[in-house]
Scaffold this motif. Structure first.
Motif, PDB file in Angstrom:
ATOM      1  N   UNK A 424     -23.169  22.189  51.604  1.00 43.82           N
ATOM      2  CA  UNK A 424     -22.672  23.208  52.524  1.00 43.82           C
ATOM      3  C   UNK A 424     -22.686  22.619  53.935  1.00 43.82           C
ATOM      4  N   UNK A 425     -21.486  22.449  54.518  1.00 41.19           N
ATOM      5  CA  UNK A 425     -21.345  21.890  55.861  1.00 41.19           C
ATOM      6  C   UNK A 425     -21.029  23.036  56.816  1.00 41.19           C
ATOM      7  N   UNK A 426     -21.917  23.233  57.793  1.00 41.51           N
ATOM      8  CA  UNK A 426     -21.733  24.287  58.790  1.00 41.51           C
ATOM      9  C   UNK A 426     -21.246  23.663  60.089  1.00 41.51           C
ATOM     10  N   UNK A 427     -20.237  24.261  60.688  1.00 43.11           N
ATOM     11  CA  UNK A 427     -19.677  23.768  61.950  1.00 43.11           C
ATOM     12  C   UNK A 427     -20.468  24.373  63.107  1.00 43.11           C
ATOM     13  N   UNK A 428     -21.194  23.563  63.887  1.00 36.80           N
ATOM     14  CA  UNK A 428     -22.015  24.110  64.964  1.00 36.80           C
ATOM     15  C   UNK A 428     -21.242  24.450  66.225  1.00 36.80           C
ATOM     16  N   UNK A 429     -19.994  24.021  66.346  1.00 36.35           N
ATOM     17  CA  UNK A 429     -19.216  24.259  67.568  1.00 36.35           C
ATOM     18  C   UNK A 429     -17.759  24.441  67.185  1.00 36.35           C
ATOM     19  N   UNK A 454     -16.971  27.887  58.951  1.00 40.78           N
ATOM     20  CA  UNK A 454     -16.587  27.629  60.345  1.00 40.78           C
ATOM     21  C   UNK A 454     -17.645  28.100  61.331  1.00 40.78           C
ATOM     22  N   UNK A 455     -17.403  27.733  62.563  1.00 38.70           N
ATOM     23  CA  UNK A 455     -18.251  28.188  63.669  1.00 38.70           C
ATOM     24  C   UNK A 455     -17.987  29.663  63.943  1.00 38.70           C
ATOM     25  N   UNK A 456     -19.060  30.369  64.284  1.00 43.83           N
ATOM     26  CA  UNK A 456     -18.927  31.784  64.625  1.00 43.83           C
ATOM     27  C   UNK A 456     -19.771  32.060  65.864  1.00 43.83           C
ATOM     28  N   UNK A 457     -19.185  32.668  66.915  1.00 40.30           N
ATOM     29  CA  UNK A 457     -19.965  32.920  68.141  1.00 40.30           C
ATOM     30  C   UNK A 457     -21.119  33.881  67.940  1.00 40.30           C
ATOM     31  N   UNK A 458     -21.095  34.705  66.878  1.00 37.52           N
ATOM     32  CA  UNK A 458     -22.201  35.638  66.646  1.00 37.52           C
ATOM     33  C   UNK A 458     -23.488  34.918  66.280  1.00 37.52           C
ATOM     34  N   UNK A 459     -23.409  33.660  65.820  1.00 41.61           N
ATOM     35  CA  UNK A 459     -24.589  32.893  65.436  1.00 41.61           C
ATOM     36  C   UNK A 459     -25.067  31.960  66.539  1.00 41.61           C
ATOM     37  N   UNK A 460     -24.396  31.959  67.674  1.00 39.85           N
ATOM     38  CA  UNK A 460     -24.700  30.994  68.729  1.00 39.85           C
ATOM     39  C   UNK A 460     -26.019  31.319  69.422  1.00 39.85           C
ATOM     40  N   UNK A 461     -26.340  32.588  69.594  1.00 37.57           N
ATOM     41  CA  UNK A 461     -27.522  32.962  70.380  1.00 37.57           C
ATOM     42  C   UNK A 461     -28.815  32.728  69.628  1.00 37.57           C
ATOM     43  N   UNK A 462     -28.767  32.615  68.291  1.00 35.71           N
ATOM     44  CA  UNK A 462     -29.974  32.350  67.522  1.00 35.71           C
ATOM     45  C   UNK A 462     -30.870  33.549  67.334  1.00 35.71           C
ATOM     46  N   UNK A 467     -24.561  40.390  59.237  1.00 33.15           N
ATOM     47  CA  UNK A 467     -23.378  39.978  58.486  1.00 33.15           C
ATOM     48  C   UNK A 467     -22.134  40.707  58.977  1.00 33.15           C
ATOM     49  N   UNK A 468     -22.256  41.939  59.409  1.00 30.47           N
ATOM     50  CA  UNK A 468     -21.105  42.699  59.881  1.00 30.47           C
ATOM     51  C   UNK A 468     -20.551  42.221  61.204  1.00 30.47           C
ATOM     52  N   UNK A 469     -21.335  41.450  61.975  1.00 34.06           N
ATOM     53  CA  UNK A 469     -20.863  40.958  63.260  1.00 34.06           C
ATOM     54  C   UNK A 469     -20.035  39.679  63.134  1.00 34.06           C
ATOM     55  N   UNK A 470     -19.977  39.089  61.971  1.00 32.96           N
ATOM     56  CA  UNK A 470     -19.227  37.856  61.797  1.00 32.96           C
ATOM     57  C   UNK A 470     -17.733  38.126  61.820  1.00 32.96           C
ATOM     58  N   UNK A 471     -16.964  37.126  62.203  1.00 36.84           N
ATOM     59  CA  UNK A 471     -15.515  37.239  62.173  1.00 36.84           C
ATOM     60  C   UNK A 471     -15.019  37.251  60.736  1.00 36.84           C
ATOM     61  N   UNK A 472     -13.821  37.746  60.551  1.00 35.65           N
ATOM     62  CA  UNK A 472     -13.267  37.858  59.209  1.00 35.65           C
ATOM     63  C   UNK A 472     -13.108  36.489  58.551  1.00 35.65           C
ATOM     64  N   UNK A 473     -12.698  35.510  59.324  1.00 38.13           N
ATOM     65  CA  UNK A 473     -12.557  34.160  58.765  1.00 38.13           C
ATOM     66  C   UNK A 473     -13.898  33.618  58.295  1.00 38.13           C
TER      67      UNK A 473
END
Length: 491
Positions: A424-429, A454-462, A467-473
């Motif tokens: 599982x490769x997660x995109x950090x940016x 993909x990267x998601x800005x909802x996970x940036x703050x740590x 799960x509902x705050x994530x983008x549809x993609x």
């Protein structure tokens, strides 16, 4: 040019001014024209204009008022043109017998000059005075709306206006009277179809329009998501344990564990748990689940012997007192102990007992492993897991550590687990990541499948993961990744 030719050298009819001079020359001025009917009295602002319609009457016009807007120099200065500068009389020419102006006149009617007042026959009725203008209509009055002007051309597209109301009918008006709607704009007819010509091959038919291709691609995406959902809803035969591992810190191991549990729990509805088994003070209990209490695995181990003897709903109720729950209730959380000294108590036998207890109450268990590959706790979780998930980011140090861990597992006799693992490769940016494609190709040669989220800005703050705050993609990517993890066990 004498008036009988146009500017193109072609014959033309005499101008009206020439006709008047010719008529005067032929019939003479001895005959007095018929007395013109008395014109109605005109308002003062039109008297000067009538005087201007009778120029050329000799010196009798000296006393006339001067129009200050007349562009002629003789009028602007307020004096008449001297006698020596007046125009000579125009030459006399015969009347054109083909002129339709003189064909249907009576014998008693005499032609007149263009400069003289108009003469009318006795049969023609005198002109009547113009009707007085209607009174001004006030807003909200009961007068019927003014009739629309007559149309001298057919309305476009066969549109016919509604029939007029009967005479004398006036609809009651109490307020604003809407204006009649404008006719719809004309619609251009469709272009005619091409007529095939004999002896020629038919032109190739163009492919489907762009909109159809876009719908087809979107349907393929929906089909992939629907297939992932159907895989996760199948029976798994028995409870399954998914171990998320990478000795390198900061490779989204905790984030992947929480989002995998949230994705599977949102599809299955219940029976999913995320376990923080990090020996060095993990943060899964802080980022997932509601902190309705401060109990961790340490409190569960203190009452483990009593809880193991329970069954059915009583077991679920007792175990629920040691678990935390997601905000949407899709999965449960077993928080790890924050005190690092507690790690010594998690020996091989204790880890197996906890694992067996969780299998009795949940269908899918996602374990966030620690970073020490030499500890008994870490090795026990690896040997008890049904699916190994290698988490990494497109960085050289993270990929090198994950590759080294696979070598350690193969040397320990777990080569089959390595070959069936999922990377599982997660995109950090956001944006393009140059090493992403290289890592995908590399781990595809060592593991069963590679999934990229993909990267998601909802996970940036740590902070807390929702799960509902994530983008549809992002949610769709996690649906496909979670289905790949459970696909070997779906019945």
């Amino acid at each position: 040019m004498d008036g009988t030719e146009t500017g193109w050298g072609r014959p033309a009819e005499p101008a009206p001014r020439w006709r008047a001079l010719l008529d005067r020359a032929r019939h003479g001025r001895s005959e007095e024209p018929e007395e013109a009917p008395q014109q109605p009295e005109t308002p003062p602002q039109q008297q000067w204009g009538q005087q201007q319609q009778q120029p050329g009457r000799g010196s009798a016009a000296v006393g006339r008022p001067v129009n200050p807007l007349d562009p002629r120099p003789s009028r602007q200065g307020g004096f008449e043109r001297p006698a020596e500068q007046q125009r000579p009389p125009m030459p006399q020419r015969p009347i054109n017998p083909l002129d339709p102006r003189w064909q249907n006149r009576g014998e008693t009617e005499q032609p007149h000059s263009f400069f003289d007042p108009p003469q009318r026959s006795a049969a023609a009725p005198p002109p009547s005075a113009p009707p007085p203008p209607p009174p001004a209509r006030e807003y909200g009055s009961a007068y019927p709306p003014a009739p629309a002007p007559a149309r001298d051309y057919p309305p476009p597209n066969g549109y016919a206006p509604p029939p007029a109301a009967p005479s004398g009918y006036a609809p009651p008006v109490t307020g604003y009277v809407p204006q009649p709607a404008a006719y719809p704009p004309p619609v251009a007819p469709p272009p005619p179809a091409p007529v095939p010509q004999p002896g020629r091959a038919a032109a190739p038919v163009s492919p489907a329009p762009a909109a159809a291709r876009i719908e087809w691609r979107q349907s393929r995406t929906d089909d992939g998501v629907d297939r992932a959902v159907s895989v996760m809803r199948r029976k798994l035969g028995q409870p399954r344990v998914l171990a998320f591992a990478n000795p390198k810190g900061g490779v989204h191991k905790t984030t992947a564990t929480v989002l995998a549990a949230a994705t599977i729990g949102s599809v299955r509805g219940r029976g999913v748990l995320a376990w923080d088994d990090n020996e060095l003070r993990g943060t899964l209990g802080l980022r997932a689940g509601s902190a309705r209490h401060a109990r961790t695995i340490k409190h569960l181990l203190a009452d483990l012997m009593r809880i193991e003897g329970l069954h059915g709903d009583v077991l679920l109720q007792e175990l629920d007192a040691y678990l935390r729950h997601a905000s949407d209730g899709s999965y449960d959380v077993l928080a790890g102990e924050e005190n690092p000294r507690f790690a010594a108590r998690l020996d091989q036998a204790t880890v197996r007992r906890v694992m067996d207890l969780l299998r009795r109450t949940h269908d899918v268990i996602c374990v966030d492993t620690g970073n020490n590959v030499e500890s008994v706790n870490w090795q026990t979780v690896m040997r008890s897991a049904d699916q190994l998930v290698i988490t990494t980011v497109p960085r050289e140090d993270a990929a090198f550590t994950a590759d080294w861990m696979l070598d350690v597992l193969e040397e320990s006799g777990m080569g089959e687990m390595v070959s069936s693992a999922v990377t599982l490769i997660s995109c950090p940016s956001p944006g393009h990541l140059p090493l992403l494609e290289d890592f995908r190709k590399h781990f595809a040669t060592r593991t069963r499948a590679v999934a990229v989220v993909p990267y998601d800005p909802a996970l940036e703050v740590g902070s807390s993961i929702e799960y509902g705050d994530l983008q549809q993609e992002t949610r769709q990517a996690w649906l496909r990744a979670a289905s790949v993890m459970l696909e070997p066990f779906a019945e």
